[in-house]
Design an enzyme around this catalytic site. Structure first.
Site, PDB file in Angstrom:
ATOM      1  N   ILE A 101      15.432  15.182 -55.347  1.00 45.89           N
ATOM      2  CA  ILE A 101      14.360  14.930 -54.395  1.00 45.89           C
ATOM      3  C   ILE A 101      13.159  15.783 -54.811  1.00 45.89           C
ATOM      4  O   ILE A 101      13.305  16.745 -55.558  1.00 45.89           O
ATOM      5  CB  ILE A 101      14.776  15.237 -52.930  1.00 45.89           C
ATOM      6  N   ASP A 102      11.982  15.414 -54.342  1.00 45.18           N
ATOM      7  CA  ASP A 102      10.759  16.083 -54.770  1.00 45.18           C
ATOM      8  C   ASP A 102      10.725  17.546 -54.343  1.00 45.18           C
ATOM      9  O   ASP A 102      11.395  17.949 -53.391  1.00 45.18           O
ATOM     10  CB  ASP A 102       9.535  15.370 -54.186  1.00 45.18           C
ATOM     11  N   ARG A 103       9.892  18.321 -55.019  1.00 42.73           N
ATOM     12  CA  ARG A 103       9.779  19.755 -54.762  1.00 42.73           C
ATOM     13  C   ARG A 103       9.491  20.057 -53.292  1.00 42.73           C
ATOM     14  O   ARG A 103      10.084  20.966 -52.708  1.00 42.73           O
ATOM     15  CB  ARG A 103       8.666  20.343 -55.642  1.00 42.73           C
TER      16      ARG A 103
ATOM     17  N   ARG B 125       7.010   7.895 -50.471  1.00 35.77           N
ATOM     18  CA  ARG B 125       5.598   8.293 -50.476  1.00 35.77           C
ATOM     19  C   ARG B 125       4.715   7.152 -50.979  1.00 35.77           C
ATOM     20  O   ARG B 125       3.665   6.850 -50.390  1.00 35.77           O
ATOM     21  CB  ARG B 125       5.418   9.536 -51.339  1.00 35.77           C
TER      22      ARG B 125
END
Length: 300
Positions: free
Chosen positions: A136-138, A237
Site C-alpha cells: 500500500i502507498d506510503r 486515488r
C-alpha cells in the site's frame, strides 16, 4: 520488459525523453544507454535516443535487472494485528514505505519485519522485498499481509491474482458523491506526460475495478468505503479523482492545498480477508482507524 504506446500529446518527444517519463525509477542517462545497446525498439525497429516519437508508436523496452543493495534489519516497532508461523498482518502507519526503493533504503516496513521475523520471510520477491506479497502507498495506513515462507507467499499471491482476497478501504473524498454506491471500471496505467503519476489510461493501462459506497455525508466531503477487485498502483486515488472526487489530502491527484494540514491522502486499508494457506480457514483482520483519521471525522 515493458511496452508503451505514444499518446497524441507526447508526439514529437525524443525517444529517451518519452521513456524517461514512462519509466519512473530510471534516469535519462540509463535510458539512453539501453537505447544505444539495442534494448529498445520502436514499432519493432532499433533507433537512436534522438528519434522523435509519433502518436501510435509502440515502444518496447527490455530493461536490466536493478542492482540489489544490502537491506538491514531495524528495530522499528510494529503494530501486529495477526501472526502465526506462516504469516503476519501488520497495521502500517502513515509515512512508512513498504519496501526499500531509491531514496528509501532504511526505515521501511521490510527493515522492520526483517528484525521481527529474523530469517523467516519468503524470498520470492527478491532481496528488496522479503515477505512482501502486496503493498500500500506510503501515506496510506492499515492492513498488510507479510509472508514468512514461500508456500504461504504463493498461496496468498494466487488469491490476490484471482481477486478472492477481501480488501476493504475507508477514505474521505472531496465533494458530495451523488450515488449511495457504485463501481468504477477503468484501466489504470502510467500518466502519459507526468511520469510519477498514474492515470485512467485506455491504451496503456491495466484493467482496474473499484466498488464504493457512502458511509457518511458532510457538507463538503464524503466518508466512503472502497472494495478492490484489482490492485493497481494508486487505484482508489486515481479512480476517485477520475470522477471528480479526489481523496482529501491527496496533493498528487487532488488540490495542492488542504485546509486540515494532512500528510498525504486520507485513506486506510481497514479490512483484509483471505484463506489461510495452511489451515484453509478464512481469516479476516481489521485495522482500527488511525487517530488522525478519527479526529478528522470528529471535526467534520
Amino acid at each position: 520488459m515493458s511496452n508503451y504506446f505514444v499518446e497524441p500529446e507526447q508526439e514529437g518527444l525524443r525517444l529517451d525523453v518519452f521513456l524517461n517519463q514512462m519509466e519512473e525509477n530510471q534516469s535519462r542517462s540509463a535510458i539512453q544507454k539501453q537505447i544505444k545497446e539495442g534494448r529498445v525498439t520502436v514499432n519493432g525497429d532499433r533507433t537512436k535516443p534522438s528519434y522523435s516519437v509519433c502518436a501510435g508508436d509502440e515502444v518496447f523496452l527490455v530493461g536490466q535487472e536493478p542492482v540489489e543493495v544490502a537491506i538491514v534489519p531495524e528495530n522499528i516497532p510494529l503494530d501486529i494485528l495477526f501472526e502465526d508461523e506462516d504469516l503476519l498482518v501488520v497495521n502500517k502507519p502513515k509515512g512508512m514505505v513498504v519496501h526499500p526503493a531509491p531514496g528509501h533504503i532504511t526505515g521501511t516496513l521490510v527493515n522492520a519485519v526483517m528484525f521481527h521475523c529474523k530469517e523467516s520471510l519468503s524470498g520470492i520477491n527478491g532481496e528488496l522485498r522479503p515477505g512482501i506479497v502486496h503493498r500500500i502507498d506510503r501515506d496510506t495506513t492499515g492492513s498488510l499481509i507479510v509472508c514468512k515462507n514461500d508456500a504461504s507467499h504463493n498461496h496468498i499471491a494466487s488469491q490476490i491474482k484471482e481477486h478472492s482476497v477481501n480488501r476493504v478501504y475507508r477514505g474521505i473524498v472531496l465533494g458530495n458523491v451523488s450515488e449511495e454506491d457504485g463501481c468504477i471500471h477503468a484501466p489504470i496505467g502510467r500518466h502519459p506526460v507526468e511520469r510519477k503519476k498514474m492515470a485512467v489510461n485506455e491504451r496503456n493501462g491495466k484493467d482496474a475495478i473499484t466498488h464504493y459506497r457512502v458511509l457518511k455525508r458532510f457538507e463538503k466531503y464524503t466518508y466512503m468505503e472502497f472494495k478492490l477487485e484489482t490492485g493497481r498502483t494508486h487505484q482508489i486515488r486515481v479512480h476517485m479523482a477520475s470522477i471528480g472526487h479526489p481523496l482529501l489530502g491527496d496533493d498528487v491527484y487532488g488540490p495542492p492545498k488542504c485546509p486540515f494540514h494532512l500528510e498525504g491522502q486520507t485513506l486506510h486499508a481497514a479490512i483484509i480477508g483471505f484463506v489461510h494457506p495452511r489451515s484453509g480457514e478464512y481469516i479476516e483482520v481489521e485495522a482500527p482507524l488511525p487517530e488522525y483519521f478519527q479526529h478528522l471525522l470528529d471535526i467534520l
